[in-house]
Design a protein around this motif. Structure first.
Motif, PDB file in Angstrom:
ATOM      1  N   THR A  24       0.839  -1.202   0.000  1.00 54.89           N
ATOM      2  CA  THR A  24       0.000   0.000   0.000  1.00 54.89           C
ATOM      3  C   THR A  24       0.873   1.251   0.000  1.00 54.89           C
ATOM      4  O   THR A  24       0.585   2.212  -0.717  1.00 54.89           O
ATOM      5  CB  THR A  24      -0.996   0.019   1.175  1.00 54.89           C
ATOM      6  OG1 THR A  24      -0.290  -0.084   2.411  1.00 54.89           O
ATOM      7  CG2 THR A  24      -2.000  -1.114   1.056  1.00 54.89           C
ATOM      8  N   THR A  75      -4.698  -0.272  -2.544  1.00 55.61           N
ATOM      9  CA  THR A  75      -5.587  -0.154  -1.392  1.00 55.61           C
ATOM     10  C   THR A  75      -6.123  -1.534  -1.027  1.00 55.61           C
ATOM     11  O   THR A  75      -6.267  -2.402  -1.888  1.00 55.61           O
ATOM     12  CB  THR A  75      -6.776   0.796  -1.673  1.00 55.61           C
ATOM     13  OG1 THR A  75      -7.487   0.319  -2.819  1.00 55.61           O
ATOM     14  CG2 THR A  75      -6.302   2.206  -1.943  1.00 55.61           C
ATOM     15  N   ARG A  85      -8.898  -3.897  -0.359  1.00 54.92           N
ATOM     16  CA  ARG A  85     -10.324  -4.010  -0.674  1.00 54.92           C
ATOM     17  C   ARG A  85     -11.013  -4.860   0.385  1.00 54.92           C
ATOM     18  O   ARG A  85     -12.153  -4.620   0.751  1.00 54.92           O
ATOM     19  CB  ARG A  85     -10.483  -4.632  -2.057  1.00 54.92           C
ATOM     20  CG  ARG A  85     -11.891  -4.840  -2.559  1.00 54.92           C
ATOM     21  CD  ARG A  85     -12.632  -3.551  -2.851  1.00 54.92           C
ATOM     22  NE  ARG A  85     -11.938  -2.748  -3.809  1.00 54.92           N
ATOM     23  CZ  ARG A  85     -12.412  -2.382  -4.971  1.00 54.92           C
ATOM     24  NH1 ARG A  85     -13.609  -2.721  -5.339  1.00 54.92           N
ATOM     25  NH2 ARG A  85     -11.692  -1.628  -5.778  1.00 54.92           N
ATOM     26  N   LEU A 102      -5.708  -6.723  -2.370  1.00 51.73           N
ATOM     27  CA  LEU A 102      -5.316  -5.360  -2.704  1.00 51.73           C
ATOM     28  C   LEU A 102      -5.688  -5.043  -4.144  1.00 51.73           C
ATOM     29  O   LEU A 102      -5.603  -5.906  -5.026  1.00 51.73           O
ATOM     30  CB  LEU A 102      -3.811  -5.173  -2.506  1.00 51.73           C
ATOM     31  CG  LEU A 102      -3.359  -5.149  -1.051  1.00 51.73           C
ATOM     32  CD1 LEU A 102      -3.284  -6.546  -0.477  1.00 51.73           C
ATOM     33  CD2 LEU A 102      -2.031  -4.465  -0.913  1.00 51.73           C
ATOM     34  N   ASP A 117      -5.821  -1.767  -7.360  1.00 48.23           N
ATOM     35  CA  ASP A 117      -5.374  -0.460  -7.836  1.00 48.23           C
ATOM     36  C   ASP A 117      -6.580   0.424  -8.149  1.00 48.23           C
ATOM     37  O   ASP A 117      -6.424   1.593  -8.468  1.00 48.23           O
ATOM     38  CB  ASP A 117      -4.483  -0.589  -9.069  1.00 48.23           C
ATOM     39  CG  ASP A 117      -5.147  -1.349 -10.213  1.00 48.23           C
ATOM     40  OD1 ASP A 117      -6.369  -1.593 -10.184  1.00 48.23           O
ATOM     41  OD2 ASP A 117      -4.434  -1.706 -11.153  1.00 48.23           O
TER      42      ASP A 117
END
Length: 167
Positions: free
Chosen positions: A23, A29, A31, A44, A46
């Motif tokens: 991150t 991020t 999820r 994770l 984008d």
């Protein structure tokens, strides 16, 4: 229609540390975090829009699964060298300015970087905290000094040149 790469899964020893790295270094991020009763996962993304798909992007591009024991540290506290059939995996950024911003983030995190020029792309190679080799690159095929094909040529990229082009 050809198949598209959907996601990668890495088995990691320290899920929280690896999640913080991806991150922080790549701007991904989280999820979702989940467990299946045996393993813990971090999904994770984008959050890039997917043509014909969800406006907030794919559910995940990278899955981290806490499923390994920590490897012994290398001399000097560096991450262990993970040998195996995977050489590296790569993340693309839009342009040289984003590549430079990523290099600066990595260095601020204490990560060693190796800048390379391969005519079709400018690249930054580095390792995550558990030793997985990664690449961040920007495609330069359409640039005036770019090339359509790689042709096996690669050399070091001077940071000053990246800074100049990145503006």
């Amino acid at each position: 229609m050809p198949a598209r790469l959907g996601h990668l899964r890495l088995d990691v020893a320290d899920l929280d540390r690896q999640t913080a790295f991806y991150t922080g270094a790549l701007g991904l991020t989280v999820r979702e975090r989940a467990t299946d009763g045996t393993s813990h996962y971090a999904f994770l993304t984008d959050a890039q829009p997917v043509p014909g798909g969800a406006a907030d992007g794919m559910h995940h591009r990278l899955v981290l699964r806490q499923a390994r024991e920590p490897a012994p540290a290398q001399a000097g506290g560096s991450a262990p060298d993970r040998s195996g059939p995977l050489d590296h995996f790569a993340w693309e950024v839009d342009d040289e300015a984003e590549l430079l911003a990523t290099v600066e983030r990595l260095r601020a995190m204490g990560v060693e970087t190796d800048l390379q020029e391969a005519q079709i792309a400018w690249q930054c190679y580095f390792h995550d905290p558990e030793g997985t080799r990664l690449e961040v690159y920007c495609d330069r095929r359409a640039r005036p000094d770019g090339a359509r094909l790689w042709r096996g040529q690669q050399e070091g990229l001077a940071e000053e040149r990246l800074r100049h082009v990145a503006g």
